[in-house]
Scaffold this active site. Structure first.
Site: not given
Length: 242
Positions: A8, A130
């Site tokens: 990330d 999600d």
């Protein structure tokens, strides 16, 4: 089943956020490309890149890092974070990204997935789903939709998504372990590959995912906090016979 380390990126650094909150970081390293190289040396056969600035501010400040990682790594790379237009997708595919991950925009407008699939091919399109409390959430997990993951997954599959990246937000980044049920429901009801993400803390969690038939698992915090070694996880999972 692939075990896919997450890299990330925020402001040119490699970070791990807690529950997606930019102000809460588990870890921070200066050179994402060095981290990517380390994971490959430790056996990673695929990498998961997230451009957190792209995701949070719509800025592509991490592109130099991405280019470097692609040039230096000989493994497939999937990438997400603030990818909202056909142009975004084409640029990343041209750069050498194997699977481009799109999220909110795909859920809000599944026809966009159809356009992308026609343009670059289904195999390049991974949609991030999600879920929180059994419903798909969008806009950085802030807004809940009426769809279950399976309902939305079927729509996206029909529109040409090549794979689904599924995150159970309830467990993401907390190191509390996993709730396998929502992921299993997706695997059982869809024909395209499902990549699982969120909440892995142990090698046993990875085995649970292998049992239900996911194509891969993205692992972030557990690797960075040294819960287990990547090579050990790969060996154990590969040797586990269902």
């Amino acid at each position: 089943m692939y075990i896919i380390p997450a890299v990330d990126m925020k402001e040119g650094k490699c970070v791990q956020l807690i529950q997606g909150d930019p102000t809460k970081r588990h870890v921070e390293y200066d050179n994402p490309d060095e981290i990517a190289k380390m994971w490959i040396e430790n056996g990673a056969e695929m990498l998961h890149l997230v451009d957190l600035d792209g995701a949070i501010d719509g800025e592509r400040v991490n592109l130099p890092c991405v280019k470097k990682i692609i040039q230096e790594s000989k493994v497939p790379v999937q990438m997400g974070g603030g990818i909202r237009t056909i142009q975004d997708v084409e640029e990343l595919v041209d750069l050498g990204i194997n699977k481009v991950i799109i999220g909110t925009v795909a859920v809000q407008n599944p026809d966009f997935v159809e356009q992308l699939a026609k343009k670059v091919g289904s195999d390049k399109i991974m949609v991030a789903l999600d879920a929180k409390d059994g419903k798909v959430v969008i806009k950085g997990w802030k807004e809940k939709t009426e769809y279950t993951p399976v309902q939305m997954g079927k729509i996206l599959e029909e529109k040409g998504a090549g794979s689904i990246l599924f995150t159970n937000v309830d467990s993401e980044g907390l190191l509390n372990g996993i709730n396998i049920t929502p992921t299993k429901e997706l695997v059982d009801n869809l024909n395209i590959p499902i990549i699982a993400s969120g909440g892995v803390t142990t090698i046993e969690d990875l085995i649970e995912f292998k049992k239900i038939g996911v194509a891969g698992v993205v692992v972030g915090s557990a690797l960075y906090k040294n819960n287990f070694k990547l090579q050990d996880a790969i060996n154990t999972v590969n040797n586990f016979k269902i």
